[in-house]
Design an enzyme around this catalytic site. Structure first.
Site, PDB file in Angstrom:
ATOM      1  N   SER A  83     104.314  50.709  56.465  1.00  0.00           N
ATOM      2  CA  SER A  83     104.616  49.619  57.409  1.00  0.00           C
ATOM      3  C   SER A  83     105.069  48.323  56.761  1.00  0.00           C
ATOM      4  CB  SER A  83     103.402  49.319  58.273  1.00  0.00           C
ATOM      5  OG  SER A  83     103.432  50.142  59.391  1.00  0.00           O
ATOM      6  N   LYS A 129     108.411  47.267  57.663  1.00  0.00           N
ATOM      7  CA  LYS A 129     108.695  46.619  58.955  1.00  0.00           C
ATOM      8  C   LYS A 129     109.167  45.171  58.741  1.00  0.00           C
ATOM      9  CE  LYS A 129     105.806  49.743  61.654  1.00  0.00           C
ATOM     10  NZ  LYS A 129     104.827  50.639  61.249  1.00  0.00           N
ATOM     11  N   TYR A 170     113.402  55.423  61.324  1.00  0.00           N
ATOM     12  CA  TYR A 170     112.046  54.864  61.204  1.00  0.00           C
ATOM     13  C   TYR A 170     111.244  55.603  60.118  1.00  0.00           C
ATOM     14  CZ  TYR A 170     107.232  53.719  62.249  1.00  0.00           C
ATOM     15  OH  TYR A 170     105.918  53.328  62.115  1.00  0.00           O
ATOM     16  N   TYR A 189      97.643  44.704  61.807  1.00  0.00           N
ATOM     17  CA  TYR A 189      97.240  45.405  63.046  1.00  0.00           C
ATOM     18  C   TYR A 189      96.060  44.668  63.691  1.00  0.00           C
ATOM     19  CZ  TYR A 189      99.398  48.750  59.880  1.00  0.00           C
ATOM     20  OH  TYR A 189     100.209  49.336  58.960  1.00  0.00           O
TER      21      TYR A 189
HETATM   22  N1  GLU Z   1     104.795  55.680  59.015  1.00  0.00           N
HETATM   23  C1  GLU Z   1     103.517  55.241  59.542  1.00  0.00           C
HETATM   24  C2  GLU Z   1     103.407  55.616  60.982  1.00  0.00           C
HETATM   25  O1  GLU Z   1     104.383  55.510  61.675  1.00  0.00           O
HETATM   26  C3  GLU Z   1     103.421  53.766  59.343  1.00  0.00           C
HETATM   27  C4  GLU Z   1     102.105  53.262  59.727  1.00  0.00           C
HETATM   28  C5  GLU Z   1     101.657  52.084  58.946  1.00  0.00           C
HETATM   29  O2  GLU Z   1     101.883  51.945  57.757  1.00  0.00           O
HETATM   30  O3  GLU Z   1     101.016  51.269  59.592  1.00  0.00           O
HETATM   31  O4  GLU Z   1     102.379  55.998  61.435  1.00  0.00           O
END
Ligand code: GLU
Length: 307
Positions: free
Chosen positions: A64, A67, A187, A239
């Site tokens: 992530s 992102k 993604y 998160y």
């Molecule tokens: N590729 C992971 C997913 O989509 C990323 C999640 C993450 O790093 O928070 O679940």
């Protein structure tokens, strides 16, 4: 304030002694094999000096953390149209949660949870796709060798049922406009970019320098955009543990379930840590601990009056 090189060495030594390391992200089969004993840290300071310890040159799956780079790319290619499809509020929910989407007409809370990142990636999938994101990361890090780990991308594609559900659900609200089958591979590939702590800390330098290239001083993103990226990292980068990270560390950061965290002390340092064992919210346990120790020792905190 402590000496940076000595502090990093002491933190790496302390992390090597830790016995509680968290669990690796077993839901992505390819990441389930990673040895939880790894720990790496790299810090680039304001003068461009690099300080590293532990497994700082071993590539890991940035997950992530990508992102942040995807958002930079989407904003460059699509400008403020990005904000028509994704918000800027902390979610208070798990990284892969679907619950808020129904109540909020399919508009994800922020670009740093899976739903939000899928909505952002859908824009990029219609412009430059994975090559554009990879180019962006390579440019920011100044390293053309950075690549997607194809085995990790395939592993996510084979098991990414939740991400497929999120994308399809958003598509039903018109928040994703391209074909879901085009968005998902981009993604998964962006999440599967492999980088070392040193490469990641280099890629974060522009955020320490108000959006400017660390070597030429040319703006890579505007100063306002850099500040806003940092605001999102502080409020949404971990998160449903984003508040806790701000409370304990006091720096903008973005974590990934590969166990990496990129954190920025504006004007001071770009920091990358990696330890694959995760907390229950999906953030690196020792990586967070190491950042707490580092930020405290160096008195790096965006809420210090002299920052
Ligand atoms: N590729 C992971 C997913 O989509 C990323 C999640 C993450 O790093 O928070 O679940």
């Amino acid at each position: 304030m402590s000496d940076l090189a000595a502090t990093i060495a002491a933190i790496a030594a302390a992390m090597a002694r830790e016995t509680t390391r968290g669990a690796v992200a077993g839901y992505i089969p390819e990441l389930a094999h990673v040895d939880p004993r790894h720990f790496g840290i790299a810090v680039v300071d304001a003068e461009g000096r690099e300080h590293v310890a532990g497994d700082a040159d071993l590539p890991f799956s940035i997950q992530s953390i990508s992102k942040v780079f995807a958002l930079v790319e989407a904003l460059a290619a699509h400008g403020d149209r990005v904000w028509a499809r994704v918000g800027r509020e902390p979610s208070g929910s798990a990284f892969n949660s679907i619950v808020q989407l129904e109540a909020e007409a399919g508009r994800p809370r922020n670009p740093f949870i899976n739903a939000g990142a899928l909505a952002v990636t859908d824009l990029i999938a219609g412009s430059g796709g994975t090559p554009a994101i990879l180019r962006r990361v390579r440019d920011l890090a100044g390293d053309p060798t950075i690549a997607v780990d194809a085995a990790v991308a395939a592993s996510e594609a084979a098991t990414g049922f939740r991400n497929a559900a999120l994308a399809n659900y958003m598509k039903s609200f018109g928040v994703i406009d391209g074909p879901v089958e085009r968005t998902l591979p981009v993604y998964f590939e962006q999440c599967a970019i492999a980088m070392s702590c040193r490469q990641l800390a280099r890629a974060g330098r522009f955020l320490m320098h108000g959006g400017r290239c660390p070597t030429s001083g040319a703006p890579l993103v505007s100063a306002e955009r850099a500040r806003r990226l940092l605001a999102l990292m502080l409020t949404c980068g971990h998160y449903d543990a984003s508040g806790e990270f701000a409370f304990q560390v006091g720096l903008p950061g973005k974590s990934g379930v590969g166990g990496g965290i990129l954190a920025i002390a504006p004007g001071r340092a770009s920091i990358a840590v990696w330890s694959p064992g995760l907390s229950k919210q999906g953030n690196s346990l020792l990586g967070t601990r190491a950042l707490e120790l580092l930020a405290h020792a160096m008195m790096w905190n965006v809420f210090n009056p002299d920052e």
